[in-house]
Design a protein around this motif. Structure first.
Motif, mmCIF file in Angstrom:
data_model
loop_
_atom_site.group_PDB
_atom_site.id
_atom_site.type_symbol
_atom_site.label_atom_id
_atom_site.label_comp_id
_atom_site.label_asym_id
_atom_site.label_seq_id
_atom_site.Cartn_x
_atom_site.Cartn_y
_atom_site.Cartn_z
ATOM 1 N N GLN A 486 0.828 -1.210 0.000
ATOM 2 C CA GLN A 486 0.000 0.000 0.000
ATOM 3 C C GLN A 486 0.863 1.261 0.000
ATOM 4 O OE1 GLN A 486 -2.583 -0.670 3.423
ATOM 5 N NE2 GLN A 486 -4.365 -0.815 2.051
ATOM 6 N N GLY A 487 1.903 1.269 0.795
ATOM 7 C CA GLY A 487 2.794 2.437 0.838
ATOM 8 C C GLY A 487 3.446 2.689 -0.505
ATOM 9 N N SER A 488 3.904 1.618 -1.167
ATOM 10 C CA SER A 488 4.520 1.793 -2.484
ATOM 11 C C SER A 488 3.506 2.302 -3.494
ATOM 12 C CB SER A 488 5.121 0.467 -2.952
ATOM 13 O OG SER A 488 6.102 -0.001 -2.034
ATOM 14 N N GLY A 489 2.299 1.764 -3.452
ATOM 15 C CA GLY A 489 1.268 2.233 -4.381
ATOM 16 C C GLY A 489 0.915 3.686 -4.162
ATOM 17 N N LYS A 490 0.756 4.070 -2.897
ATOM 18 C CA LYS A 490 0.449 5.464 -2.616
ATOM 19 C C LYS A 490 1.594 6.386 -3.016
ATOM 20 C CE LYS A 490 -2.832 4.594 1.156
ATOM 21 N NZ LYS A 490 -3.110 4.786 2.590
ATOM 22 N N ALA A 491 2.852 5.913 -2.863
ATOM 23 C CA ALA A 491 3.989 6.717 -3.300
ATOM 24 C C ALA A 491 3.958 6.923 -4.808
ATOM 25 C CB ALA A 491 5.303 6.046 -2.875
ATOM 26 N N LEU A 492 3.581 5.863 -5.537
ATOM 27 C CA LEU A 492 3.482 5.982 -6.987
ATOM 28 C C LEU A 492 2.361 6.951 -7.379
ATOM 29 C CD1 LEU A 492 4.354 5.138 -9.786
ATOM 30 C CD2 LEU A 492 2.862 3.134 -9.599
ATOM 31 N N VAL A 493 1.218 6.851 -6.721
ATOM 32 C CA VAL A 493 0.128 7.782 -7.002
ATOM 33 C C VAL A 493 0.545 9.218 -6.678
ATOM 34 C CG1 VAL A 493 -2.210 8.461 -6.341
ATOM 35 C CG2 VAL A 493 -1.650 6.044 -6.686
ATOM 36 N N SER A 494 1.271 9.399 -5.582
ATOM 37 C CA SER A 494 1.738 10.737 -5.216
ATOM 38 C C SER A 494 2.689 11.285 -6.270
ATOM 39 C CB SER A 494 2.432 10.690 -3.847
ATOM 40 O OG SER A 494 2.973 11.936 -3.517
ATOM 41 N N LEU A 495 3.582 10.411 -6.792
ATOM 42 C CA LEU A 495 4.496 10.843 -7.849
ATOM 43 C C LEU A 495 3.729 11.245 -9.102
ATOM 44 C CD1 LEU A 495 7.325 11.195 -9.018
ATOM 45 C CD2 LEU A 495 7.342 8.758 -9.555
ATOM 46 N N GLU A 498 2.203 14.650 -8.572
ATOM 47 C CA GLU A 498 3.170 15.737 -8.661
ATOM 48 C C GLU A 498 3.513 16.053 -10.109
ATOM 49 O OE1 GLU A 498 6.519 14.679 -6.318
ATOM 50 O OE2 GLU A 498 5.631 15.337 -4.435
ATOM 51 N N VAL A 499 3.723 15.020 -10.925
ATOM 52 C CA VAL A 499 4.026 15.251 -12.343
ATOM 53 C C VAL A 499 2.848 15.930 -13.035
ATOM 54 C CG1 VAL A 499 4.561 14.140 -14.528
ATOM 55 C CG2 VAL A 499 5.663 13.341 -12.439
ATOM 56 N N LEU A 500 1.626 15.506 -12.724
ATOM 57 C CA LEU A 500 0.457 16.110 -13.333
ATOM 58 C C LEU A 500 0.271 17.551 -12.859
ATOM 59 C CD1 LEU A 500 -2.017 13.111 -13.193
ATOM 60 C CD2 LEU A 500 -0.794 13.984 -15.165
ATOM 61 N N ASP A 501 0.547 17.792 -11.592
ATOM 62 C CA ASP A 501 0.471 19.170 -11.104
ATOM 63 C C ASP A 501 1.465 20.061 -11.833
ATOM 64 O OD1 ASP A 501 -1.555 18.720 -9.348
ATOM 65 O OD2 ASP A 501 -0.268 18.365 -7.617
ATOM 66 N N PRO A 664 12.224 23.246 -10.834
ATOM 67 C CA PRO A 664 11.629 21.897 -10.975
ATOM 68 C C PRO A 664 12.675 20.842 -11.332
ATOM 69 C CG PRO A 664 10.354 23.554 -12.177
ATOM 70 C CD PRO A 664 11.617 24.217 -11.748
ATOM 71 N N PHE A 665 12.523 19.670 -10.740
ATOM 72 C CA PHE A 665 13.363 18.488 -11.010
ATOM 73 C C PHE A 665 14.838 18.737 -10.687
ATOM 74 C CE2 PHE A 665 9.797 18.391 -14.024
ATOM 75 C CZ PHE A 665 9.195 17.210 -13.622
ATOM 76 N N GLY A 678 13.270 11.159 -3.809
ATOM 77 C CA GLY A 678 12.483 12.329 -4.180
ATOM 78 C C GLY A 678 12.713 12.729 -5.625
ATOM 79 N N THR A 679 11.767 13.553 -6.136
ATOM 80 C CA THR A 679 11.826 13.991 -7.543
ATOM 81 C C THR A 679 12.309 15.422 -7.703
ATOM 82 O OG1 THR A 679 9.516 14.709 -7.422
ATOM 83 C CG2 THR A 679 9.942 12.440 -8.155
ATOM 84 N N GLY A 680 12.278 16.214 -6.665
ATOM 85 C CA GLY A 680 12.740 17.589 -6.768
ATOM 86 C C GLY A 680 11.722 18.563 -7.328
ATOM 87 N N ILE A 681 10.433 18.204 -7.334
ATOM 88 C CA ILE A 681 9.429 19.138 -7.853
ATOM 89 C C ILE A 681 8.441 19.577 -6.776
ATOM 90 C CG2 ILE A 681 9.566 18.285 -10.217
ATOM 91 C CD1 ILE A 681 7.096 16.639 -9.711
ATOM 92 N N GLY A 682 8.567 19.045 -5.571
ATOM 93 C CA GLY A 682 7.622 19.411 -4.506
ATOM 94 C C GLY A 682 7.679 20.890 -4.179
#
Length: 1033
Positions: A486-495, A498-501, A664-665, A678-682
């Motif tokens: 569940q944690g991995s899935g939620k991390a993927l959804v969060s990523l 962020e990309v869509l935002d 960004p990034f 992390g992705t560097g876009i937060g």
């Protein structure tokens, strides 16, 4: 007719010139646009600036089309012959040649006028200075005449003699800057001559012989002069300044010039000047100024005869014109630039040259009138430049410059006309590039929408099934595996989010909601999100919200939560010891509050670790450069300006990396990405969201000390309406818990003021009165004090473990001094390791441990368990919305529409979990048949992207059917009893999709939907949407 044709063609060519200038600007702008955006066109990504440039270029393109239209109308369709172009060019050159000659003549005349004005100013200045100094000398001579009348003729014996007069005139010579000497001649009648000569010891000498035969000053012998001839009266000089002492005994009435002056002066009573003449002894040109000395009893309005009879003598001042004028001109720095001549123009036909030389000039001269006090004598000053006028370089260069510019414009116009055909091809090519860029941007948005939907749809199934799996019987290992998945899935959804935002930000489609929300509840939820990580690391996590901040605000709670989550997530990630402290204040409060500023001192922090001064993070904000509010803060104002700071004691940001924090990034370095992820876009997204909230964001960071991020945001006061919103239903149990603690008094033992302030803030939210002490000794004294009854004692773990012996004594004394009811003892701990109790206390009495971070719901549940009151609320995050959903959805009949079977199972399982009666269909057509009145569904969850008929079209048809039935009922065409007495059919339809770009709230409302639920379901979001339509059962 030919003239009219020429004029018409000229107007057309002028208009073409204007439009060509506009076109040249557009070409330059488009070249710059293409050069700066060529890489973005290849990749399909255009930034915000690119979108603005495209819009500007669209407007420029419209103007460019008009340019080519006029080009073809006037040039392309009607070819102008080469001979006509040559004639136009020659006419252009002749016209501007005349213009340049006119400019030359105008500037030359202007320079000449300027030269005349300069000469007039310089000449008038010299004339004014000469006249002013002459008047000073004249006034002083007049004053001396009054002095002689008073002290020589008015005293008997006289108070003045030759020695006294000579000494006085020498000492006061500086007050007469233009005089060479002063002499006084007394009036002597013929009958008094013999007695006068005996009294003076010399005979009266005549002056006219000396004037006719002037001698050099070294050959001058007064004894050799002839006596004055016999006449009615004499005016012998008896007093004289040492510089002209040779005039003593000379009869003023025997000289031609002096006699005329004397007679005119005594008759008029005013100063009288002589004509220029050669002075005695010096043989230099000069004039004499004469004043008559009258008897003291002469009236001021006496007649000329009375003045003649009342005359006692004559006072004269000698002016050496040449030396005096030269001395005056030497005082001026620019005396060498002009030549000055002074003339006596009493006789206009034969003016007398008093000073100056006749030097040839350029014909430019100026005359200034001089007034020396004698109306009979006329004087003037004539000035001219010594040098010839310079060349008029300004006129020459300007006229030549205008002519050169005209030639260049003609050349440019000629070349522009020849290049129009080539420019047309360039224009077509640029328009094609514009279309490609727009198509690439649309393709990018479509690609992101498709990828989002295709990724989130299976993720919805994965997370939904894992959530359903957690409700089955699993052992500990299996539960751990499921939680990890569940944690991995939620991390993927969060990523993905962020990309869509970031994509929304680039396309300018990110918008904010405006709903009522509880700021304190949101921060409690965020604390719950990070509480596990903070407890594992032993890092103290705390939130403090000022009392000035209203309970309810209007804004976008989801985006505000996103900003706080990004900032706190970074702090948790990079902090291994110390604390993470979130504070929320009003901007006006922070400007005027000294208390808030002092909390940033390194010696007074939440954990005792030094921190970066938070004031440095907002010092460049525009908000703090304006004037602060006047008067007290009002929680009832419409606009609420919040300032939020997130302070940590982490590793800090290196100085060289601080400039790219919001890029960004981009991360600090590759090692950071490998170590912390992390992705560097937060932070980039957070900065954009803060800007949309009309705020600013900044930070201060010190390596190895920590970082503080601060941002401002503008909301609307949500407490203006007395009616409570639906969101407050979530906190109903919390409010009931607060009412159970009314009248309770708690004692907080904490040596750190900031930490004690935070703990007191959370405890007071439950309605408990809090007393704060710094150690156990003071705490024991407070409990023994008869004025206060302590019900609960909360001790920081740090204080408890500092000296276990003192802790044991505190427990023992607490038992002895308690009045029947022993206060409940609670420990506040940061980590699981530090939450152990100690055996130093009694073997029967153990303190209860409350784990930080403190939240109102968790604190209320812990106190209820410890004190044995209430329903012992479960403080797990999300439990309250889950319980409320059970009340809302129990027994509700809900239709789920989705073409994906996995999604149907997940959605049905989630809703059935809360007691709903679920019916599933796989297409929009079936949904229309199920929801056509008469039906018994309470709500519909509809997917948007479905084959054959999407959710938007299905919703439109459902709304059309409902509207038709409602209209027929209102018109009476059908009976309301046939539709179970329902006059207004409107089933709530909620959009249910993973497409977070296209399925926006506005699009859902346009097609008739009532809300939006994203996949996978979140309990709080589901509750927020459903609670708008259902009441708890």
């Amino acid at each position: 007719m030919s003239l009219l044709h020429v004029v018409g063609f000229g107007l057309k060519v002028g208009r073409l010139l204007l439009m060509l200038c506009y076109w040249i600007v557009s070409v330059i702008y488009m070249n710059w646009f293409i050069n700066s955006e060529v890489m973005d066109s290849k990749t399909g990504f255009l930034g915000d600036v690119g979108k603005v440039r495209l819009q500007c270029w669209g407007k420029i393109s419209e103007k460019s089309c008009k340019i080519f239209h006029h080009y073809y109308q006037y040039i392309g369709s009607k070819r102008v012959r080469k001979t006509l172009w040559k004639k136009l060019l020659v006419s252009w050159l002749l016209f501007w040649t005349m213009v340049s000659l006119t400019i030359f003549g105008y500037l030359s005349s202007h320079a000449t006028e300027k030269r005349k004005e300069t000469l007039a100013s310089m000449c008038d200045e010299r004339a004014r200075m000469l006249q002013d100094q002459f008047n000073v000398s004249m006034n002083h001579i007049q004053a001396m005449s009054i002095l002689i009348s008073t002290f020589h003729h008015g005293k008997n014996p006289s108070a003045i003699d030759q020695k006294t007069f000579a000494r006085y005139t020498d000492r006061t010579a500086f007050e007469r800057p233009l005089t060479s000497g002063v002499a006084y001649g007394v009036r002597v009648l013929h009958s008094e001559r013999e007695q006068f000569e005996k009294q003076q010891g010399w005979t009266i000498k005549r002056m006219d012989t000396f004037e006719q035969n002037p001698v050099h000053k070294d050959e001058y012998a007064p004894d050799g002069l002839e006596p004055s001839p016999i006449q009615e009266e004499y005016a012998p000089v008896i007093f004289a300044q040492d510089t002209i002492s040779h005039v003593v005994s000379l009869d003023l009435l025997s000289g031609k010039e002096d006699s005329e002056n004397v007679l005119r002066a005594r008759a008029s009573g005013k100063a009288v000047l002589t004509a220029p003449f050669r002075l005695l002894k010096t043989n230099s040109l000069g004039v004499i100024l004469t004043f008559a000395v009258y008897k003291t009893d002469l009236p001021s309005n006496a007649t000329p005869e009375e003045r003649i009879q009342g005359t006692d003598g004559y006072l004269g001042g000698v002016f050496h014109i040449e030396s005096l004028v030269e001395k005056l001109l030497q005082q001026l720095a620019s005396k060498q630039t002009i030549i000055v001549n002074v003339y006596d123009t009493t006789n206009h036909s034969h003016p007398i040259d008093m000073y100056g030389s006749n030097v040839s000039d350029d014909g430019l001269h100026h005359i200034s009138t001089l007034n020396f006090g004698d109306p009979f004598r006329k004087h003037e000053m004539r000035c001219r430049f010594k040098q010839k006028p310079p060349w008029p370089w300004l006129a020459i260069t300007t006229s030549i410059g205008v002519l050169v510019i005209a030639l260049l414009v003609g050349q440019i116009f000629h070349a522009t006309v020849n290049r129009i055909a080539k420019v047309e091809d360039d224009y077509r090519e640029m328009m094609e590039l514009k279309k490609r860029a727009e198509a690439a941007d649309v393709a990018k948005s479509q690609f992101l929408a498709t990828v989002s939907h295709e990724i989130r749809t299976p993720m919805n199934g994965v997370l939904g099934m894992l959530h359903m799996l957690m409700d089955t019987d699993l052992d500990v290992t299996q539960q751990d595996y499921v939680r990890t998945a569940q944690g991995s899935g939620k991390a993927l959804v969060s990523l993905i989010n962020e990309v869509l935002d970031q994509a929304k930000i680039e396309s300018g489609k990110l918008e904010l909601e405006a709903v009522r929300f509880d700021l304190r509840a949101i921060l409690d939820d965020v604390l719950s999100l990070f509480s596990g990580k903070s407890q594992e690391k032993g890092v103290e996590l705390a939130v403090y919200i000022s009392d000035w901040v209203p309970e309810m605000l209007i804004g976008d709670p989801g985006r505000f939560r996103q900003i706080i989550t990004n900032l706190m997530g970074n702090s948790i990630k990079f902090t291994e010891k110390g604390h993470i402290f979130v504070t929320v204040h009003l901007v006006e409060e922070l400007i005027d509050s000294i208390e808030v500023e002092t909390e940033s001192l390194p010696t007074n922090t939440l954990s005792g670790f030094p921190v970066a001064d938070r004031r440095c993070s907002w010092e460049k904000f525009r908000t703090f450069s304006q004037e602060g509010p006047v008067g007290p803060f009002s929680s009832f104002s419409d606009s609420i300006n919040l300032i939020v700071s997130v302070e940590d004691t982490g590793v800090g940001i290196p100085l060289e990396a601080q400039s790219r924090v919001f890029t960004p990034f981009m991360q600090v370095g590759p090692s950071i990405s490998r170590t912390y992820g992390g992705t560097g876009i937060g932070l980039s997204i957070s900065k954009c969201l803060v800007g949309l909230m009309n705020g600013e964001i900044g930070f201060v960071s010190i390596p190895k000390i920590g970082s503080t991020f601060t941002f401002t945001a503008v909301f609307t006061n949500g407490c203006l309406n007395s009616d409570e919103g639906k969101i407050q239903q979530i906190n109903n149990q919390l409010k009931s818990a607060s009412s159970e603690f009314q009248g309770t008094t708690a004692l907080l033992v904490d040596p750190r003021p900031v930490r004690a302030k935070v703990s007191r803030y959370h405890i007071q939210r439950l309605g408990i009165h809090v007393e704060v002490v710094s150690d156990l000794s003071q705490g024991l004294y407070a409990t023994c004090n008869g004025n206060i009854v302590i019900n609960v004692v909360l001790v920081e773990q740090e204080v408890w473990d500092r000296d276990l012996g003192i802790s044991a004594q505190f427990v023992a004394k607490l038992r002895k001094t308690s009045r029947g009811v022993l206060p409940k003892l609670l420990l506040l701990a940061n980590s699981i390791d530090s939450s152990r109790t100690t055996s130093a206390t009694s073997g029967i009495y153990y303190p209860t441990v409350i784990m930080k971070p403190l939240r109102a719901s968790m604190l209320a549940a812990s106190l209820q368990r410890a004190m044995g009151v209430g329903n012992k609320l479960n403080a797990r995050n999300g439990e309250l919305p889950s319980l409320s959903l059970g009340h809302l959805l129990l027994g509700r009949k809900i239709l789920i529409v989705d073409d994906n079977e996995v999604n149907l199972r997940v959605a049905a399982g989630a809703l059935k979990r809360y007691g709903a009666d679920v019916v599933c269909v796989v297409s929009g057509e079936k949904a229309i048949s199920f929801l056509t009145p008469l039906h018994h569904f309470d709500a519909c969850f509809m997917d948007i992207q479905m084959p054959e008929m999407d959710g938007f079209e299905a919703t439109r048809r459902i709304r059309e059917t409902e509207e038709s039935v409602n209209n027929r009922i209102q018109r009476g065409e059908i009976s309301v009893e046939a539709f179970e007495d329902i006059r207004n059919w409107h089933v709530p339809i909620l959009a249910m999709t993973a497409d977070v770009i296209q399925a926006t709230h506005e699009e859902c409302l346009r097609c008739g939907m009532d809300g939006y639920v994203s996949k996978p379901f979140e309990a709080e979001q589901l509750y927020r949407e459903v609670s708008r339509f259902f009441q708890p059962s």
